[in-house]
Design an enzyme around this catalytic site. Structure first.
Site, PDB file in Angstrom:
ATOM      1  CE  LYS A  36      26.413  72.375  82.018  1.00 33.50           C
ATOM      2  NZ  LYS A  36      26.366  72.463  80.560  1.00 33.50           N
ATOM      3  CE  LYS A  65      31.493  70.345  77.914  1.00 38.04           C
ATOM      4  NZ  LYS A  65      30.108  70.840  78.084  1.00 38.04           N
ATOM      5  CG  ASP A  68      39.257  77.217  66.896  1.00 41.34           C
ATOM      6  OD1 ASP A  68      40.213  77.105  66.095  1.00 41.34           O
ATOM      7  OD2 ASP A  68      38.104  77.468  66.542  1.00 41.34           O
ATOM      8  NE  ARG A 212      20.409  64.598  79.524  1.00 43.57           N
ATOM      9  CZ  ARG A 212      21.180  63.933  78.645  1.00 43.57           C
ATOM     10  NH1 ARG A 212      20.646  63.398  77.582  1.00 43.57           N
ATOM     11  NH2 ARG A 212      22.483  63.845  78.850  1.00 43.57           N
TER      12      ARG A 212
HETATM   13  O1  C5P Z   1      22.767  65.546  83.620  1.00 36.36           O
HETATM   14  P1  C5P Z   1      22.830  65.636  82.124  1.00 36.36           P
HETATM   15  O2  C5P Z   1      23.366  64.407  81.462  1.00 36.36           O
HETATM   16  O3  C5P Z   1      21.563  66.133  81.489  1.00 36.36           O
HETATM   17  O4  C5P Z   1      23.916  66.783  81.904  1.00 36.36           O
HETATM   18  C1  C5P Z   1      24.145  67.268  80.644  1.00 36.36           C
HETATM   19  C2  C5P Z   1      24.851  68.573  80.769  1.00 36.36           C
HETATM   20  O5  C5P Z   1      26.184  68.362  81.246  1.00 36.36           O
HETATM   21  C3  C5P Z   1      24.960  69.248  79.432  1.00 36.36           C
HETATM   22  O6  C5P Z   1      24.770  70.634  79.655  1.00 36.36           O
HETATM   23  C4  C5P Z   1      26.356  68.971  78.993  1.00 36.36           C
HETATM   24  O7  C5P Z   1      26.874  69.973  78.148  1.00 36.36           O
HETATM   25  C5  C5P Z   1      27.097  68.934  80.322  1.00 36.36           C
HETATM   26  N1  C5P Z   1      28.283  68.111  80.277  1.00 36.36           N
HETATM   27  C6  C5P Z   1      29.500  68.689  80.529  1.00 36.36           C
HETATM   28  N2  C5P Z   1      30.631  67.946  80.468  1.00 36.36           N
HETATM   29  C7  C5P Z   1      30.585  66.646  80.230  1.00 36.36           C
HETATM   30  C8  C5P Z   1      29.354  66.047  80.003  1.00 36.36           C
HETATM   31  C9  C5P Z   1      28.202  66.821  80.043  1.00 36.36           C
HETATM   32  O8  C5P Z   1      29.568  69.879  80.804  1.00 36.36           O
HETATM   33  N3  C5P Z   1      31.690  65.942  80.265  1.00 36.36           N
END
Ligand code: C5P
Length: 234
Positions: A36, A65, A68, A212
């Site tokens: 990603k 994401k 707009d 993470r």
């Molecule tokens: O596992 P971790 O908390 O580090 O994941 C963070 C990642 O997940 C980030 O890349 C964030 O942009 C993405 N994310 C997402 N949608 C969410 C929450 C986090 O794509 N609702």
């Protein structure tokens, strides 16, 4: 317990450069993981980051994401879809016209990329949602947004693993669910609606985003071994 199929895990490359991202990617097999690329890395490196990891054989989720006005989302997505991506996304809170504009951008491009809608960010909890003036609770809001996405031919949603079963019940098992906020060893950090790998799979999540857990792990090889202990190799 082997519960995850190859390519169900998407590793979030939240880094400031291709060089830093490569320090994790070198541990990953494109037959097992997808990648990603989000705002952080794309803002530094631009489309060349996609070329770099496409050439290594990875399927790429371009996670920008988009949120707009419909015209801007249409044009931005049309341009982004000239890139070779496996999946990309919009925010469903941009409204139904914006969702339709995104779908049209995909229809009017040659891309076969999956188009996914973010429901409610997994960093938000009931308190945040109430503070923003919503009068429904998160599960209801996620349900409304998922149904709107499905109705407008969006391929699936980003949601919490806790919400997957309900989404599949309402929108069908083929409606894709992508679940971030997965925790194995790390603290919740800024995530609010978290789940374990086991819960995500049990609930029917199609793709699991790991950020993470890998990128902040003190021992990457050990964490990779642990993750791969869940993977069924066919
Ligand atoms: O596992 P971790 O908390 O580090 O994941 C963070 C990642 O997940 C980030 O890349 C964030 O942009 C993405 N994310 C997402 N949608 C969410 C929450 C986090 O794509 N609702």
């Amino acid at each position: 317990m082997k519960i995850i199929k190859p390519k169900q895990i998407i590793v979030a490359l939240d880094f400031d450069s291709i060089k830093e991202a490569s320090s994790i990617v070198k541990y990953l097999d494109p037959e097992i993981y997808r990648l990603k690329i989000g705002k952080q890395l794309f803002a530094c490196e631009g489309p060349k980051v996609l070329d770099k990891f496409n050439k290594q054989g990875f399927d790429l989720f371009l996670d920008l994401k988009l949120h707009d006005i419909p015209n801007t989302v249409y044009k931005a997505l049309k341009n982004l879809l000239n890139q070779d991506v496996w999946m990309t996304n919009i925010h469903l809170l941009g409204g139904e016209e914006m969702i339709q504009a995104a779908r049209e951008a995909r229809e009017n491009s040659k891309s076969k990329a999956l188009l996914i809608g973010v429901t409610v960010l997994t960093s938000l909890d009931e308190f945040n949602i109430k503070n923003m003036g919503f009068s429904v609770r998160i599960p209801e809001l996620v349900k409304i947004l998922s149904i709107t996405a499905k109705k407008n031919n969006i391929d699936g949603v980003v949601c919490s693993a806790q919400e997957v079963s309900e989404i599949k019940k309402n929108s069908g098992k083929d409606f894709i669910t992508v679940t971030p906020g997965i925790r194995i060893e790390q603290k919740n950090n800024d995530q609010a609606r978290v789940a374990s790998l086991e819960e995500a799979i049990k609930n029917g999540s199609d793709y699991i985003v790991l950020g993470r857990e890998l990128t902040a792990s003190k021992d990457i090889s050990k964490m990779i071994k642990k993750i791969e202990s869940y993977i069924i190799c066919e």
